[in-house]
Write an enzyme that holds these catalytic residues in place. Structure first.
Site: not given
Ligand code: NAP
Length: 311
Positions: A150-151, A174, A230, A254, A259, A277
């Site tokens: 839930l980021g 958390s 990913r 996606d 890929e 993607h």
């Molecule tokens: P974010 O705000 O950093 O949220 C990431 C989430 O992952 C948070 O809930 C975090 O938990 C959790 N996390 C991080 N490290 C972890 C670990 N070691 N074990 C378990 N959980 C962990 O990132 P965001 O901006 O939402 O982006 C998320 C991801 O989406 C990107 O990193 C990217 O890979 C992907 N994405 C994909 C596309 C697409 O085109 N499909 C586009 C953009 C992004 P906490 O809340 O506890 O910190």
């Protein structure tokens, strides 16, 4: 000599804007050793786009590198520890893409739940005319959804699904301030509680196969997995087995391992929505990502604070 190197394939607009910064262009990190030593030594900032690894070997080819400005929020292709050890700053492009990625996640969830791809095919192939109504499918609104991670993006997905009257459960490391939503410290417990499992974790080695065989099987035969994070975050082979054996109902994806040369088993499955993607792939959002990437480069070269630092 140019102090900025642009790596990757950029849109015409981004390319023009980077050219205005007198950037040198290469296609991927594989092309770094094709640059003259003098050119490599002059580089202080890299505008990086792509998924090929940017690790210690690549960084060492750029001895005066100070910044890697990633195009995208996910920076799992970049070895952050290696960058930090060399005093190289890394930036990404958070937030500007949340809406598009969340929109796509919800659209894919509904597309799979309501069998929109198959129903469209029913009409296009003339079966609607010849055989009659498409079969009944499943109600999505009011279902139970679980967000893994839930980021920034995960929260935007949850907000959208809440508007579809869904009960929201989530995993994060958390508990968050989210009244009415149910926190699970364990992804298996989350999967057991929900019908839709939406994966929005960061990528990279720490989250590899986080959605394990056990998590997938806990989701059960009505379960639908949505992944916009990913390919690495899910045990892809276990998910393919579960999809083939009907242990889960479907998936909407996606992102994949390897890929764009994805596992051919996906193509034979009727219960999978496949997107190439394209989560952040709108003209508006890609322009905003390019702008934020360049703003970080500009700030770095001017000795100012970085806008969106990672390390
Ligand atoms: P974010 O705000 O950093 O949220 C990431 C989430 O992952 C948070 O809930 C975090 O938990 C959790 N996390 C991080 N490290 C972890 C670990 N070691 N074990 C378990 N959980 C962990 O990132 P965001 O901006 O939402 O982006 C998320 C991801 O989406 C990107 O990193 C990217 O890979 C992907 N994405 C994909 C596309 C697409 O085109 N499909 C586009 C953009 C992004 P906490 O809340 O506890 O910190």
């Amino acid at each position: 000599m140019a102090d900025t190197l642009a790596i990757g394939n950029y849109s015409d607009e981004d390319q023009k804007a980077l050219q205005e910064k007198s950037a040198v262009f290469i296609g991927s990190t594989d092309d770094l050793d094709g640059l003259e030593p003098g050119q490599r030594e002059a580089i202080r900032a890299v505008a990086f786009k792509g998924h090929k690894p940017f690790g210690p070997a690549q960084m060492d080819l750029l001895p005066n590198l100070g910044l890697i400005a990633n195009y995208g929020v996910g920076y799992d292709a970049i070895d952050i520890d290696a960058a930090s050890a060399r005093g190289v700053k890394v930036t990404n492009t958070p937030d500007v893409l949340n809406d598009d990625v969340a929109d796509l996640a919800v659209a894919m969830l509904i597309m799979q739940g309501r069998e929109m791809r198959q129903a469209s095919e029913w009409a296009r192939s003339g079966q609607w005319k010849d055989k009659g109504e498409y079969r009944l499918n499943r109600k999505v609104s009011g279902g139970v959804a679980g967000i893994v991670g839930l980021g920034r993006i995960g929260r935007d997905i949850a907000d959208r699904l809440a508007a579809f009257k869904m009960e929201i459960h989530y995993f994060a490391r958390s508990e968050k301030e989210t009244p009415g939503w149910t926190y699970h410290a364990d992804p298996v417990s989350l999967a057991k509680a929900v019908d839709y499992l939406v994966v929005a974790l960061v990528g990279g080695p720490d989250t590899e196969k986080f959605v394990s065989k056990e998590v997938i099987e806990a989701l059960g035969p009505r379960g639908i997995i949505v992944n916009i994070s990913r390919g690495t975050t899910i045990d892809e082979a276990a998910m393919l087995d579960a999809l083939e054996q009907g242990k889960i109902a479907g998936a909407a994806l996606d992102v994949f391992l390897n890929e764009p040369d994805i596992d051919a088993r996906f193509y034979d499955l009727d219960n999978v929505v496949i997107q190439p993607h394209q989560g952040s792939g709108t003209v508006e959002t890609r322009a905003a990502m390019g702008q934020l990437q360049r703003d970080n480069v500009t700030a770095f070269l001017a000795g100012k604070d970085l806008l969106t630092p990672v390390n």
